[in-house]
Design an enzyme around this catalytic site. Structure first.
Site, mmCIF file in Angstrom:
data_model
loop_
_atom_site.group_PDB
_atom_site.id
_atom_site.type_symbol
_atom_site.label_atom_id
_atom_site.label_comp_id
_atom_site.label_asym_id
_atom_site.label_seq_id
_atom_site.Cartn_x
_atom_site.Cartn_y
_atom_site.Cartn_z
ATOM 1 N N TYR A 108 18.604 -26.717 -14.857
ATOM 2 C CA TYR A 108 17.377 -27.014 -15.607
ATOM 3 C C TYR A 108 17.693 -27.590 -16.991
ATOM 4 O O TYR A 108 17.151 -28.623 -17.396
ATOM 5 C CB TYR A 108 16.566 -25.711 -15.740
ATOM 6 N N LYS A 138 16.865 -31.312 -18.511
ATOM 7 C CA LYS A 138 15.976 -31.448 -19.674
ATOM 8 C C LYS A 138 16.668 -32.171 -20.835
ATOM 9 O O LYS A 138 16.036 -32.942 -21.553
ATOM 10 C CB LYS A 138 15.475 -30.065 -20.117
HETATM 11 P P1 NAD Z 1 4.069 -25.126 -13.881
HETATM 12 O O1 NAD Z 1 5.001 -24.640 -12.832
HETATM 13 O O2 NAD Z 1 2.804 -24.345 -14.133
HETATM 14 O O3 NAD Z 1 3.665 -26.639 -13.603
HETATM 15 C C1 NAD Z 1 4.578 -27.584 -13.135
HETATM 16 C C2 NAD Z 1 3.822 -28.694 -12.474
HETATM 17 O O4 NAD Z 1 4.749 -29.615 -11.901
HETATM 18 C C3 NAD Z 1 2.914 -28.208 -11.343
HETATM 19 O O5 NAD Z 1 1.706 -28.907 -11.400
HETATM 20 C C4 NAD Z 1 3.692 -28.609 -10.102
HETATM 21 O O6 NAD Z 1 2.871 -28.842 -8.982
HETATM 22 C C5 NAD Z 1 4.345 -29.898 -10.589
HETATM 23 N N1 NAD Z 1 5.486 -30.290 -9.750
HETATM 24 C C6 NAD Z 1 6.628 -29.612 -9.519
HETATM 25 N N2 NAD Z 1 7.407 -30.291 -8.662
HETATM 26 C C7 NAD Z 1 6.760 -31.438 -8.370
HETATM 27 C C8 NAD Z 1 7.033 -32.557 -7.545
HETATM 28 N N3 NAD Z 1 8.168 -32.659 -6.827
HETATM 29 N N4 NAD Z 1 6.126 -33.556 -7.477
HETATM 30 C C9 NAD Z 1 4.978 -33.473 -8.167
HETATM 31 N N5 NAD Z 1 4.646 -32.448 -8.973
HETATM 32 C C10 NAD Z 1 5.523 -31.447 -9.047
HETATM 33 O O7 NAD Z 1 4.936 -25.240 -15.193
HETATM 34 P P2 NAD Z 1 4.555 -25.384 -16.752
HETATM 35 O O8 NAD Z 1 5.012 -24.148 -17.415
HETATM 36 O O9 NAD Z 1 3.183 -25.867 -16.948
HETATM 37 O O10 NAD Z 1 5.609 -26.556 -17.151
HETATM 38 C C11 NAD Z 1 5.267 -27.922 -17.292
HETATM 39 C C12 NAD Z 1 6.464 -28.644 -17.874
HETATM 40 O O11 NAD Z 1 6.797 -28.075 -19.143
HETATM 41 C C13 NAD Z 1 7.712 -28.546 -17.011
HETATM 42 O O12 NAD Z 1 8.409 -29.765 -17.046
HETATM 43 C C14 NAD Z 1 8.502 -27.447 -17.697
HETATM 44 O O13 NAD Z 1 9.874 -27.576 -17.459
HETATM 45 C C15 NAD Z 1 8.149 -27.693 -19.153
HETATM 46 N N6 NAD Z 1 8.323 -26.527 -20.036
HETATM 47 C C16 NAD Z 1 7.619 -25.376 -19.844
HETATM 48 C C17 NAD Z 1 7.798 -24.300 -20.724
HETATM 49 C C18 NAD Z 1 7.027 -23.002 -20.605
HETATM 50 O O14 NAD Z 1 7.257 -22.079 -21.395
HETATM 51 N N7 NAD Z 1 6.093 -22.879 -19.676
HETATM 52 C C19 NAD Z 1 8.714 -24.415 -21.765
HETATM 53 C C20 NAD Z 1 9.415 -25.609 -21.914
HETATM 54 C C21 NAD Z 1 9.204 -26.660 -21.050
#
Ligand code: NAD
Length: 248
Positions: free
Chosen positions: A154, A158
């Site tokens: 991951y 990133k």
């Molecule tokens: P989440 O799991 O709620 O949402 C992720 C989304 O990506 C979902 O809608 C899922 O369906 C979609 N997805 C995954 N694989 C896919 C694919 N192959 N094709 C199409 N869509 C796909 O996660 P989140 O927490 O909302 O995270 C969103 C982004 O932010 C991610 O890139 C995550 O790495 C990043 N992020 C999140 C956090 C956190 O604390 N939640 C922190 C840093 C970065």
């Protein structure tokens, strides 16, 4: 005729853009889609099951599949016009320590988080070049810079987004296309809410702001990066992490 200084109200009257947010059916992506919609833009999202927030064009797409990404763009372009702002948000984790990490754990995470951004931005760039206007926003993570035990796949995917945005800035910067990275820290989502209270407290203690961020705080940064006010911001990594990643 007296010359008028544009008021703040005039400056906030933005042209409506066509925006695509991948993975916009839940979590951070959903908040980003809603924030763009509230700012008056035409918003499409992709999700794997085709669901999405009300009033937003939801199109099914799997970002690991170029044909499915292409089909989603074709539909969005015919219904909303060329995509001018793309937010590559879809992402997954497959956490485990390196020695236990399988080829599949590694490949799936890289194919989604990095490969997904590549497929979506490549497809969007055609229209942006034609329009001589574009905004690319890549959703990375603070762990891309800090590293994180159990997240070799991951964190690598990133941090790679930073090289991606900076190379894109060099390739397309002169065409009025910007590419920036948002690096969220711990954001309140279903994922962080499911952590035991003790773990949450431990994380909070490491964050100078003393709290997790909200998906809306990430969303507002994305809307700003896509706005005309950020026209001269490119190749930047904007942390939205309450100070967790300072100095990186
Ligand atoms: P989440 O799991 O709620 O949402 C992720 C989304 O990506 C979902 O809608 C899922 O369906 C979609 N997805 C995954 N694989 C896919 C694919 N192959 N094709 C199409 N869509 C796909 O996660 P989140 O927490 O909302 O995270 C969103 C982004 O932010 C991610 O890139 C995550 O790495 C990043 N992020 C999140 C956090 C956190 O604390 N939640 C922190 C840093 C970065």
């Amino acid at each position: 005729m007296p010359t008028e200084t544009p008021s703040t109200a005039d400056r906030t009257t933005r042209p409506a853009r066509t925006v695509l947010v991948t993975g916009g059916n839940r979590g951070i992506g959903r908040a980003i889609a809603v924030a763009f919609q509230e700012a008056g833009h035409r918003v499409a999202i992709t999700s794997r099951d085709g669901s999405g927030p009300e009033g937003v064009l939801a199109v099914p797409a799997d970002v690991t599949d170029a044909a499915s990404v292409d089909a989603a763009f074709t539909r969005i372009e015919s219904e909303l016009g060329p995509v001018e702002v793309v937010v590559a948000n879809a992402g997954i984790t497959r956490d485990t320590l390196l020695l236990r990490m399988t080829e599949e754990d590694f490949d799936q995470v890289v194919a989604t988080n990095l490969g997904g951004a590549f497929r979506v931005v490549k497809r969007a760039s055609k229209g942006m070049l034609k329009a001589r206007h574009g905004r690319v926003v890549l959703i990375s993570s603070v762990v891309g810079m800090l590293g994180s035990a159990g997240q070799v796949n991951y964190a690598a995917s990133k941090s790679a987004l930073i090289g991606f945005a900076r190379s894109l800035t060099r390739e397309l910067g002169a065409r009025n296309i910007t590419a920036n990275v948002i690096a969220p820290g711990f954001i309140e989502t279903d994922m962080t809410a499911a952590l035991p209270e003790a773990t949450q407290a431990e994380y909070r203690a490491r964050i100078p702001a003393g709290r997790f961020g909200s998906a809306e705080e990430v969303a507002r940064t994305a809307v700003w990066l896509a706005s005309d006010d950020a026209a001269y911001v490119s190749g930047a990594v904007i942390p939205v992490d309450g100070g967790l990643g300072m100095g990186h």
